[in-house]
Each structure stands twice: as structure tokens, then as C-alpha cells.
Design an enzyme around this catalytic site. Structure first.
Site, PDB file in Angstrom:
ATOM      1  CE  LYS A  37      -3.720   4.978  -1.936  1.00 27.11           C
ATOM      2  NZ  LYS A  37      -4.706   5.518  -2.892  1.00 27.11           N
ATOM      3  CE1 TYR A  41      -3.736   2.471   0.583  1.00 28.15           C
ATOM      4  CE2 TYR A  41      -2.306   3.380   2.283  1.00 28.15           C
ATOM      5  CZ  TYR A  41      -3.424   3.484   1.474  1.00 28.15           C
ATOM      6  OH  TYR A  41      -4.221   4.601   1.549  1.00 28.15           O
TER       7      TYR A  41
END
Length: 267
Positions: free
Chosen positions: A161, A157
Site C-alpha cells: 500500500k 500489506y
């Protein structure tokens, strides 16, 4: 120049519109008069939301029940958007996992990259040329403060991002002066309402209530920032602290501390 005003032919696109920030972005844009295209996997939820927004605001709302972690589905959607008048694109859809990568489901980790990175990239490439040609458009990228630093136990993640954060700010530099606004939203913990004790997740239990931000408020802040062509909007105390830590603290110090917290989120 502000983002494009609503028109009968233009559409604002929101991915991940079936819950959270995405749903509130849809409500806020409809309240501002924009006709919409809502994208998410849960078509039944989108249809209910579309009916609500049309009833309350009289706008046209189209539904695309699409899994953006499926490359073929994204390809079809991107081709459609390239031929439509897309005034605003809100790249909001995303998923996260917690725990050591070696212990997580590999297929789900791959799907996370396809959704958080590839779909964002493909949909942006589909609408950007028309925005530049019209010298008018707005792209809201939902990144994360997690993309500012290495986060063990949240590795995929955080990496996805980091792509969104960097892509957003790089793209902004390219279209500066061409009438296209690009704003990065880097939120911390966000929720629609405080859950009951029975419904509370481990994240709800570990993060104090005062650090949570309302998804409706975040949506309004984001659209206001996009309208004013701000580079980045970072709502909430925790997200601001993570941004500072990611930018100025030694990574060798920050990573083990943050990683320990995220390991607990993985149970």
C-alpha cells in the site's frame, strides 16, 4: 474538468468488484449512468451483480472473472483495456495478511504483492496513455493508511500500500493539467453491515463499531473526490488518526504500538 460523462462506448472498470468497496463502487457508478466492466475472481457473484445493475439502471455491465494475482491473466486483461475506451479505472482489488512474515505462507505473500502492486501498475499503464491522449479520464487508487508507516505483523500489506499511495500521488503530478484525474482512497476499517456475534471476526471484535465506515458511503465519497480531482480521501476517524501518526510521529515509537495490535489480528 470533471471525469468523463457516461457514453455508449466507454466503460468504467472496477477491480475487486465482488464485495465491499468494489461492489459499492460498481453500484454507485451504475447509478450515475456508467456502463461497467467488473473484475474479480468470483464470476458467479459478478454475474448476479451485473444483472442487478442492468435491471436497476439500464447500463451495460461486462464481467471478467480474473485472478489478478496471476500475471498471465493480468497481461490479457491489460491488453484488452488498452484497446477499449476506459473512462474510469478503480484499482480496488487487494488482500492482506497479519502476523510475522516468517510464519506466513510464502506463496500467499508473493500473490499479495502481485495483486496489490503489479496488477495495479499494469492496469494503470494499460489505460493511462489513452486517457492522456483524450485529455479525459479518472483513476481511483485504493491505497491505505497502512501505507503511511511501517507496520510489523502487516509488513507485506503495508509495503504494497505504500507503493499504491506513492504511485498514485506521483502519477497525479505527472498528469496534472492533462485532463486526467487521479485520486487516492486511503480507508480505515470498512464494512457493508454490522456482523452478528457468531459472524464477527477478530477484527470486528477489536475495532469498536463507531470506528467502522460504511462501504457504500466510502464509495460515494471516493467518486465525489475523483470527480473534483482531490488528491486523497481519508474516510473515518481511525484512518485520519493513522494518517497523522504515519506522517508526524517517530516511526520507532509508532511501529511497535501498531505492530502489537496487528499481531493480535493474526491470531
Amino acid at each position: 474538468m470533471p471525469v468523463p460523462s457516461p457514453s455508449a462506448t466507454s466503460r468504467a472498470v472496477i477491480t475487486g468488484a465482488s464485495s465491499g468497496i468494489g461492489m459499492e463502487l460498481a453500484r454507485a457508478l451504475a447509478a450515475r449512468g456508467h456502463s461497467l466492466i467488473l473484475v474479480a475472481r468470483r464470476g458467479d457473484v459478478l454475474e448476479e451483480l451485473a444483472a442487478e445493475l442492468h435491471r436497476q439502471h439500464g447500463v451495460t455491465v461486462e464481467v471478467r472473472a480474473v485472478d489478478l494475482s496471476e500475471p498471465t491473466s493480468v497481461e490479457v486483461l491489460a491488453a484488452e483495456f488498452a484497446g477499449r475506451e476506459i473512462s474510469i479505472l478503480c484499482n480496488n482489488a487487494g488482500i492482506a495478511t497479519f502476523g510475522p512474515v516468517s510464519e506466513l505462507d510464502a506463496d500467499y505473500e508473493r500473490a499479495q504483492v502481485l495483486l496489490n502492486v503489479n496488477a495495479v501498475h499494469d492496469l494503470t499503464l494499460a489505460v493511462l496513455p489513452q486517457m492522456v491522449a483524450r485529455r479525459s479520464g479518472g483513476i481511483l487508487m485504493v491505497g491505505s493508511t497502512a501505507g503511511n508507516m511501517p507496520i510489523p505483523n502487516n509488513a507485506t500489506y503495508a509495503a504494497t500500500k505504500a507503493f499504491v499511495n506513492t504511485f498514485s500521488e506521483s502519477l497525479r503530478g505527472e498528469v496534472s493539467g492533462q485532463g486526467v484525474h487521479v485520486t487516492l482512497l486511503a480507508p480505515g476499517p470498512v464494512r457493508t453491515q454490522t456482523p452478528s456475534a457468531d459472524e464477527a471476526s477478530i477484527v470486528d471484535k477489536m475495532v469498536p463499531d463507531f470506528l467502522w465506515h460504511s462501504s457504500a458511503k466510502v464509495a460515494e465519497m471516493s467518486l465525489d473526490a475523483l470527480s473534483h480531482n482531490k488528491m486523497r480521501v481519508v474516510p473515518g476517524t481511525l484512518s485520519k488518526a493513522m494518517s497523522v501518526a504515519g506522517g508526524y510521529s517517530p516511526r520507532a515509537v509508532v511501529a511497535p504500538i501498531v505492530g502489537g495490535f496487528y499481531r493480535k489480528l493474526g491470531g
